[in-house]
Design a protein around this motif. Structure first.
Motif, PDB file in Angstrom:
ATOM      1  N   ALA A  14      10.423   1.875  -3.879  1.00 44.24           N
ATOM      2  CA  ALA A  14      11.058   3.100  -3.397  1.00 44.24           C
ATOM      3  C   ALA A  14      10.298   3.591  -2.169  1.00 44.24           C
ATOM      4  CB  ALA A  14      11.075   4.149  -4.494  1.00 44.24           C
ATOM      5  N   SER A  15      10.558   2.963  -1.039  1.00 45.31           N
ATOM      6  CA  SER A  15       9.846   3.306   0.191  1.00 45.31           C
ATOM      7  C   SER A  15      10.677   2.890   1.401  1.00 45.31           C
ATOM      8  CB  SER A  15       8.500   2.588   0.241  1.00 45.31           C
ATOM      9  OG  SER A  15       7.844   2.862   1.456  1.00 45.31           O
ATOM     10  N   GLN A  16      10.574   3.693   2.452  1.00 47.81           N
ATOM     11  CA  GLN A  16      11.214   3.323   3.723  1.00 47.81           C
ATOM     12  C   GLN A  16      10.214   2.660   4.664  1.00 47.81           C
ATOM     13  OE1 GLN A  16      12.771   7.228   4.801  1.00 47.81           O
ATOM     14  NE2 GLN A  16      14.829   6.551   4.275  1.00 47.81           N
ATOM     15  N   SER A  17       8.983   2.506   4.204  1.00 44.64           N
ATOM     16  CA  SER A  17       7.930   1.963   5.059  1.00 44.64           C
ATOM     17  C   SER A  17       8.029   0.438   5.167  1.00 44.64           C
ATOM     18  CB  SER A  17       6.553   2.331   4.488  1.00 44.64           C
ATOM     19  OG  SER A  17       5.555   1.546   5.092  1.00 44.64           O
ATOM     20  N   PRO A  18       8.255  -0.073   6.374  1.00 41.93           N
ATOM     21  CA  PRO A  18       8.268  -1.534   6.545  1.00 41.93           C
ATOM     22  C   PRO A  18       6.902  -2.147   6.232  1.00 41.93           C
ATOM     23  CG  PRO A  18       8.450  -0.433   8.691  1.00 41.93           C
ATOM     24  CD  PRO A  18       8.527   0.638   7.640  1.00 41.93           C
ATOM     25  N   ARG A  19       5.834  -1.373   6.428  1.00 43.82           N
ATOM     26  CA  ARG A  19       4.483  -1.881   6.137  1.00 43.82           C
ATOM     27  C   ARG A  19       4.317  -2.106   4.632  1.00 43.82           C
ATOM     28  NH1 ARG A  19       4.848   1.935   9.493  1.00 43.82           N
ATOM     29  NH2 ARG A  19       4.298   3.595   8.043  1.00 43.82           N
ATOM     30  N   ARG A  20       4.777  -1.156   3.824  1.00 43.78           N
ATOM     31  CA  ARG A  20       4.650  -1.322   2.367  1.00 43.78           C
ATOM     32  C   ARG A  20       5.480  -2.508   1.881  1.00 43.78           C
ATOM     33  NH1 ARG A  20       4.780   4.876   1.582  1.00 43.78           N
ATOM     34  NH2 ARG A  20       2.546   5.312   1.503  1.00 43.78           N
ATOM     35  N   ALA A  21       6.675  -2.655   2.421  1.00 45.60           N
ATOM     36  CA  ALA A  21       7.534  -3.781   2.014  1.00 45.60           C
ATOM     37  C   ALA A  21       6.855  -5.109   2.357  1.00 45.60           C
ATOM     38  CB  ALA A  21       8.897  -3.675   2.689  1.00 45.60           C
ATOM     39  N   ASN A 178      -5.143  -0.312   1.636  1.00 42.67           N
ATOM     40  CA  ASN A 178      -4.870   1.055   1.219  1.00 42.67           C
ATOM     41  C   ASN A 178      -4.555   1.929   2.425  1.00 42.67           C
ATOM     42  OD1 ASN A 178      -4.857   3.204  -0.788  1.00 42.67           O
ATOM     43  ND2 ASN A 178      -6.729   3.901   0.188  1.00 42.67           N
ATOM     44  N   VAL A 179      -5.288   1.721   3.524  1.00 44.21           N
ATOM     45  CA  VAL A 179      -5.061   2.511   4.734  1.00 44.21           C
ATOM     46  C   VAL A 179      -3.732   2.117   5.377  1.00 44.21           C
ATOM     47  CG1 VAL A 179      -6.053   3.279   6.936  1.00 44.21           C
ATOM     48  CG2 VAL A 179      -7.563   2.671   5.041  1.00 44.21           C
ATOM     49  N   VAL A 180      -3.351   0.851   5.261  1.00 44.96           N
ATOM     50  CA  VAL A 180      -2.047   0.409   5.776  1.00 44.96           C
ATOM     51  C   VAL A 180      -0.919   1.034   4.950  1.00 44.96           C
ATOM     52  CG1 VAL A 180      -0.555  -1.581   6.262  1.00 44.96           C
ATOM     53  CG2 VAL A 180      -3.024  -1.752   6.631  1.00 44.96           C
ATOM     54  N   GLY A 181      -1.142   1.237   3.642  1.00 44.73           N
ATOM     55  CA  GLY A 181      -0.099   1.908   2.845  1.00 44.73           C
ATOM     56  C   GLY A 181      -0.020   1.554   1.380  1.00 44.73           C
ATOM     57  N   LEU A 182      -0.665   0.469   0.952  1.00 48.47           N
ATOM     58  CA  LEU A 182      -0.671   0.113  -0.472  1.00 48.47           C
ATOM     59  C   LEU A 182      -2.027  -0.495  -0.840  1.00 48.47           C
ATOM     60  CD1 LEU A 182       2.743  -1.619  -1.353  1.00 48.47           C
ATOM     61  CD2 LEU A 182       1.868   0.527  -2.298  1.00 48.47           C
ATOM     62  N   PRO A 183      -2.679   0.027  -1.865  1.00 46.04           N
ATOM     63  CA  PRO A 183      -3.956  -0.562  -2.301  1.00 46.04           C
ATOM     64  C   PRO A 183      -3.689  -1.830  -3.105  1.00 46.04           C
ATOM     65  CG  PRO A 183      -3.385   1.307  -3.696  1.00 46.04           C
ATOM     66  CD  PRO A 183      -2.315   1.205  -2.656  1.00 46.04           C
ATOM     67  N   LEU A 184      -3.561  -2.954  -2.413  1.00 48.30           N
ATOM     68  CA  LEU A 184      -3.046  -4.182  -3.035  1.00 48.30           C
ATOM     69  C   LEU A 184      -3.874  -4.688  -4.201  1.00 48.30           C
ATOM     70  CD1 LEU A 184      -1.731  -6.318  -0.036  1.00 48.30           C
ATOM     71  CD2 LEU A 184      -0.478  -4.823  -1.598  1.00 48.30           C
ATOM     72  N   GLN A 185      -5.189  -4.645  -4.089  1.00 53.39           N
ATOM     73  CA  GLN A 185      -6.012  -5.192  -5.165  1.00 53.39           C
ATOM     74  C   GLN A 185      -5.814  -4.394  -6.451  1.00 53.39           C
ATOM     75  OE1 GLN A 185      -9.097  -3.844  -6.592  1.00 53.39           O
ATOM     76  NE2 GLN A 185      -9.530  -5.684  -7.766  1.00 53.39           N
ATOM     77  N   LYS A 186      -5.850  -3.062  -6.356  1.00 54.26           N
ATOM     78  CA  LYS A 186      -5.644  -2.200  -7.529  1.00 54.26           C
ATOM     79  C   LYS A 186      -4.195  -2.317  -8.020  1.00 54.26           C
ATOM     80  CE  LYS A 186      -6.625   1.344 -10.314  1.00 54.26           C
ATOM     81  NZ  LYS A 186      -7.359   1.144 -11.556  1.00 54.26           N
ATOM     82  N   LEU A 187      -3.244  -2.379  -7.113  1.00 54.68           N
ATOM     83  CA  LEU A 187      -1.835  -2.520  -7.496  1.00 54.68           C
ATOM     84  C   LEU A 187      -1.620  -3.826  -8.258  1.00 54.68           C
ATOM     85  CD1 LEU A 187       1.129  -1.641  -7.437  1.00 54.68           C
ATOM     86  CD2 LEU A 187       1.297  -2.675  -5.158  1.00 54.68           C
ATOM     87  N   TYR A 188      -2.202  -4.903  -7.764  1.00 55.89           N
ATOM     88  CA  TYR A 188      -2.102  -6.205  -8.443  1.00 55.89           C
ATOM     89  C   TYR A 188      -2.653  -6.114  -9.862  1.00 55.89           C
ATOM     90  CZ  TYR A 188      -3.039 -11.112  -9.551  1.00 55.89           C
ATOM     91  OH  TYR A 188      -3.088 -12.328 -10.166  1.00 55.89           O
ATOM     92  N   MET A 189      -3.849  -5.517 -10.006  1.00 58.05           N
ATOM     93  CA  MET A 189      -4.455  -5.395 -11.341  1.00 58.05           C
ATOM     94  C   MET A 189      -3.568  -4.584 -12.286  1.00 58.05           C
ATOM     95  SD  MET A 189      -8.470  -4.740 -10.386  1.00 58.05           S
ATOM     96  CE  MET A 189      -8.667  -3.784 -11.874  1.00 58.05           C
ATOM     97  N   GLU A 190      -3.029  -3.472 -11.771  1.00 59.49           N
ATOM     98  CA  GLU A 190      -2.198  -2.609 -12.632  1.00 59.49           C
ATOM     99  C   GLU A 190      -0.880  -3.283 -12.991  1.00 59.49           C
ATOM    100  OE1 GLU A 190      -3.221  -0.061 -14.182  1.00 59.49           O
ATOM    101  OE2 GLU A 190      -5.074   0.305 -13.106  1.00 59.49           O
ATOM    102  N   LEU A 191      -0.297  -4.019 -12.058  1.00 55.34           N
ATOM    103  CA  LEU A 191       0.954  -4.738 -12.366  1.00 55.34           C
ATOM    104  C   LEU A 191       0.702  -5.861 -13.365  1.00 55.34           C
ATOM    105  CD1 LEU A 191       2.592  -4.889  -8.831  1.00 55.34           C
ATOM    106  CD2 LEU A 191       3.503  -3.684 -10.831  1.00 55.34           C
TER     107      LEU A 191
END
Length: 194
Positions: A14-21, A178-191
Motif C-alpha cells: 500500500a504505497s505510491q512510492s516507486p522506491r518502496r516498490a 531504511n532511509v530510502v523507504g523500507l528497512p529491508l533487513q528487519k522487514l525480511y525477518m518479520e515477514l
C-alpha cells in the motif's frame, strides 16, 4: 525463499512510492500495489518511533475490512525525518524544501520508518531508525538539488539515493535501505516470522 514462505498470501504493498516498490521487488516478492489515501495526522505527545508506527497503522486501517476472511497481507509504511524533537514531513513547496535542507545542513538527524504487516487475523508493526549526518550544505547546492531533483515526495525534502545524498551525506549509522523507504533487513525477518 521469502516468496515461498509467504506463498499462501496475496501480498499488497500500500504505497505510491516507486522506491518502496523497487525495494520490495529486490526481496524477491510478488505483490500488487493498492494505495488508499488517509490524512496523515497523528496525536500530539507521540515520540518519534511512535509517530512512524502510528502512521503505518493509520495507512493500514482502510484495508481492515478488505483483508477480513481473505489471504491478503498488506504492507504499509511511513518514513519521517526527525531533527531533535522536530518532525520534518514532505515539503509543501520550493521554499519549504530549501528551509528543511538548511535545517538539516551540518547536523545529525534521524530517519525513522514505521511498517505494519496486516492480515485477516493479525497485525505486526515495528519501526527502524537510522542516524544520518549531513555536511554543511552551501545554499547553492541546496537550491541546485531542489530545482533539479524530486524533493517534494520525500520526508525531509531529500532522497539519500539522489544527488544531495551522494554529495552531502558524510555518513549514516543503521540501515541505508531504511532511509530510502523500507528497512529491508528487519522487514525480511518479520515477514519470515509472519
Amino acid at each position: 525463499m521469502l516468496q515461498n514462505h509467504l506463498k499462501h498470501y496475496q501480498i499488497i504493498l500500500a504505497s505510491q512510492s516507486p522506491r518502496r516498490a523497487e525495494l520490495l521487488k529486490q526481496l524477491g516478492l510478488d505483490f500488487s500495489l493498492d494505495c488508499k489515501s488517509v490524512e496523515e495526522i497523528y496525536p500530539k505527545g507521540l515520540k518519534n518511533k511512535e509517530i512512524a508506527i502510528y502512521l503505518s497503522q493509520l495507512k493500514a486501517s482502510p484495508f481492515q475490512k478488505e483483508v477480513r476472511n481473505t489471504n491478503k497481507l498488506v504492507i504499509t509504511s511511513d518514513t519521517i525525518v526527525c531533527l531533535g524533537n522536530e518532525v520534518l514531513g514532505k515539503p509543501t513547496d520550493r521554499n519549504d524544501a530549501i528551509n528543511m535542507l538548511k535545517k538539516l545542513s551540518g547536523k545529525l538527524h534521524e530517519v525513522i520508518t514505521g511498517v505494519s504487516l496486516t492480515s485477516s487475523n493479525k497485525q505486526k508493526s515495528f519501526a527502524v531508525a537510522t542516524q544520518v549526518f549531513f555536511k554543511t550544505l552551501p545554499i547553492t547546492e541546496i537550491e541546485y538539488y531542489v530545482d533539479n531533483f524530486e524533493p517534494y515526495d520525500k520526508a525531509g525534502a531529500y532522497g539519500i539515493q539522489e544527488w544531495i545524498g551522494m554529495t552531502g551525506i558524510e555518513k549514516i549509522e543503521g540501515s541505508y535501505f531504511n532511509v530510502v523507504g523500507l528497512p529491508l533487513q528487519k522487514l525480511y525477518m518479520e515477514l519470515m516470522k509472519f
